[in-house]
Write a protein that holds these residues in place. Structure first.
Motif, PDB file in Angstrom:
ATOM      1  N   ASP A 160      46.250 -71.352  37.215  1.00  0.00           N
ATOM      2  CA  ASP A 160      46.333 -70.085  36.437  1.00  0.00           C
ATOM      3  C   ASP A 160      46.395 -69.128  37.488  1.00  0.00           C
ATOM      4  OD1 ASP A 160      46.306 -71.412  33.878  1.00  0.00           O
ATOM      5  OD2 ASP A 160      44.256 -70.959  33.498  1.00  0.00           O
ATOM      6  N   THR A 161      47.007 -67.878  36.770  1.00  0.00           N
ATOM      7  CA  THR A 161      46.742 -66.634  37.845  1.00  0.00           C
ATOM      8  C   THR A 161      46.216 -65.549  36.643  1.00  0.00           C
ATOM      9  OG1 THR A 161      48.901 -67.083  38.695  1.00  0.00           O
ATOM     10  CG2 THR A 161      48.194 -64.719  38.632  1.00  0.00           C
ATOM     11  N   LEU A 162      45.172 -64.799  37.432  1.00  0.00           N
ATOM     12  CA  LEU A 162      44.393 -63.855  36.456  1.00  0.00           C
ATOM     13  C   LEU A 162      44.230 -62.557  37.170  1.00  0.00           C
ATOM     14  CD1 LEU A 162      40.844 -64.710  35.913  1.00  0.00           C
ATOM     15  CD2 LEU A 162      42.167 -66.543  36.743  1.00  0.00           C
ATOM     16  N   ARG A 163      43.999 -61.273  36.679  1.00  0.00           N
ATOM     17  CA  ARG A 163      43.611 -60.357  37.098  1.00  0.00           C
ATOM     18  C   ARG A 163      42.041 -60.135  36.621  1.00  0.00           C
ATOM     19  NH1 ARG A 163      48.083 -55.831  35.840  1.00  0.00           N
ATOM     20  NH2 ARG A 163      49.822 -56.661  37.421  1.00  0.00           N
ATOM     21  N   ILE A 164      41.232 -60.083  37.840  1.00  0.00           N
ATOM     22  CA  ILE A 164      39.637 -59.685  37.791  1.00  0.00           C
ATOM     23  C   ILE A 164      39.411 -58.394  38.602  1.00  0.00           C
ATOM     24  CG2 ILE A 164      39.393 -62.394  37.640  1.00  0.00           C
ATOM     25  CD1 ILE A 164      38.586 -62.110  40.714  1.00  0.00           C
ATOM     26  N   GLU A 165      38.032 -58.089  38.247  1.00  0.00           N
ATOM     27  CA  GLU A 165      37.485 -56.827  38.902  1.00  0.00           C
ATOM     28  C   GLU A 165      37.768 -57.015  40.446  1.00  0.00           C
ATOM     29  OE1 GLU A 165      36.191 -54.075  37.446  1.00  0.00           O
ATOM     30  OE2 GLU A 165      36.977 -54.988  35.637  1.00  0.00           O
ATOM     31  N   LYS A 166      37.892 -56.052  41.301  1.00  0.00           N
ATOM     32  CA  LYS A 166      38.448 -55.947  42.482  1.00  0.00           C
ATOM     33  C   LYS A 166      37.551 -56.858  43.418  1.00  0.00           C
ATOM     34  CE  LYS A 166      39.922 -53.202  46.465  1.00  0.00           C
ATOM     35  NZ  LYS A 166      40.569 -52.340  46.947  1.00  0.00           N
ATOM     36  N   LEU A 167      37.553 -57.569  44.361  1.00  0.00           N
ATOM     37  CA  LEU A 167      36.950 -58.348  45.381  1.00  0.00           C
ATOM     38  C   LEU A 167      37.156 -57.825  46.685  1.00  0.00           C
ATOM     39  CD1 LEU A 167      37.521 -61.821  43.940  1.00  0.00           C
ATOM     40  CD2 LEU A 167      35.342 -60.650  43.361  1.00  0.00           C
ATOM     41  N   ASP A 168      36.145 -58.155  47.603  1.00  0.00           N
ATOM     42  CA  ASP A 168      36.222 -57.606  48.863  1.00  0.00           C
ATOM     43  C   ASP A 168      36.697 -58.869  49.806  1.00  0.00           C
ATOM     44  OD1 ASP A 168      35.380 -55.034  48.474  1.00  0.00           O
ATOM     45  OD2 ASP A 168      33.238 -55.578  48.620  1.00  0.00           O
ATOM     46  N   ALA A 169      38.004 -59.153  49.332  1.00  0.00           N
ATOM     47  CA  ALA A 169      38.522 -60.392  50.087  1.00  0.00           C
ATOM     48  C   ALA A 169      39.966 -60.121  50.475  1.00  0.00           C
ATOM     49  CB  ALA A 169      38.451 -61.548  49.046  1.00  0.00           C
ATOM     50  N   GLY A 170      40.623 -60.586  51.566  1.00  0.00           N
ATOM     51  CA  GLY A 170      42.217 -60.274  51.776  1.00  0.00           C
ATOM     52  C   GLY A 170      42.853 -60.930  51.235  1.00  0.00           C
ATOM     53  N   GLU A 171      44.231 -60.786  51.283  1.00  0.00           N
ATOM     54  CA  GLU A 171      45.140 -61.400  50.651  1.00  0.00           C
ATOM     55  C   GLU A 171      45.389 -62.819  51.376  1.00  0.00           C
ATOM     56  OE1 GLU A 171      49.005 -59.495  50.001  1.00  0.00           O
ATOM     57  OE2 GLU A 171      48.042 -57.682  49.204  1.00  0.00           O
ATOM     58  N   GLY A 172      45.436 -63.867  50.687  1.00  0.00           N
ATOM     59  CA  GLY A 172      45.605 -65.223  51.077  1.00  0.00           C
ATOM     60  C   GLY A 172      44.325 -65.722  51.438  1.00  0.00           C
ATOM     61  N   GLU A 173      43.312 -65.207  51.479  1.00  0.00           N
ATOM     62  CA  GLU A 173      41.804 -65.786  51.711  1.00  0.00           C
ATOM     63  C   GLU A 173      41.591 -66.483  50.196  1.00  0.00           C
ATOM     64  OE1 GLU A 173      38.732 -63.207  52.706  1.00  0.00           O
ATOM     65  OE2 GLU A 173      39.943 -62.192  54.372  1.00  0.00           O
ATOM     66  N   SER A 174      40.471 -67.436  50.630  1.00  0.00           N
ATOM     67  CA  SER A 174      40.155 -68.213  49.275  1.00  0.00           C
ATOM     68  C   SER A 174      38.619 -67.757  49.022  1.00  0.00           C
ATOM     69  CB  SER A 174      39.634 -69.792  50.134  1.00  0.00           C
ATOM     70  OG  SER A 174      39.162 -70.633  48.904  1.00  0.00           O
ATOM     71  N   VAL A 175      38.346 -67.586  47.728  1.00  0.00           N
ATOM     72  CA  VAL A 175      37.364 -67.539  47.129  1.00  0.00           C
ATOM     73  C   VAL A 175      36.550 -68.457  46.268  1.00  0.00           C
ATOM     74  CG1 VAL A 175      36.501 -65.633  45.418  1.00  0.00           C
ATOM     75  CG2 VAL A 175      38.316 -64.937  46.916  1.00  0.00           C
ATOM     76  N   ASP A 176      35.212 -68.678  46.067  1.00  0.00           N
ATOM     77  CA  ASP A 176      34.626 -69.595  45.470  1.00  0.00           C
ATOM     78  C   ASP A 176      33.943 -68.720  44.263  1.00  0.00           C
ATOM     79  OD1 ASP A 176      35.191 -71.379  46.995  1.00  0.00           O
ATOM     80  OD2 ASP A 176      33.465 -71.638  48.351  1.00  0.00           O
TER      81      ASP A 176
END
Length: 102
Positions: free
Chosen positions: A18-34
């Protein structure tokens, strides 16, 4: 398999891919988020619900892009008083792709 996660004060039902838009996170493009605030995990008839959050569960996502949403215009107007105030707001978002649920 799907999960319900909490991020940015909102809850989202997600599944792998799934692709979704969430509130802005402090992570660069291509990085992984848990996302570790997992409220529920379900697969077919098997559903696991946490008292608050499920222990040991997490959803992994990859940051696709950052952006800003469309402008929301706010107008405050008082009749017969020569008063009108215009404001605008654009909310920042992070677009993520869900890569795994465990």
């Amino acid at each position: 398999m799907y999960a319900v996660i909490k991020t940015g004060g909102k809850q989202y039902r997600v599944s792998q891919g799934d692709t979704l838009r969430i509130e802005k996170l402090d992570a660069g493009e291509g990085e992984s988020v848990d996302f570790e605030q997992v409220l529920m995990v379900g697969e077919g008839e098997d559903i696991k619900i946490g008292a608050r959050y499920l222990d040991g569960s997490r959803v992994v996502a990859r940051v696709k892009s950052h952006g800003r949403a469309d402008k929301v215009e706010i107008i405050k107007f008082k009749r017969r008083k020569h008063h009108m105030k215009r404001m605008g707001h654009r909310q920042g978002y992070t677009e993520v792709v869900i890569t795994g649920i465990s």
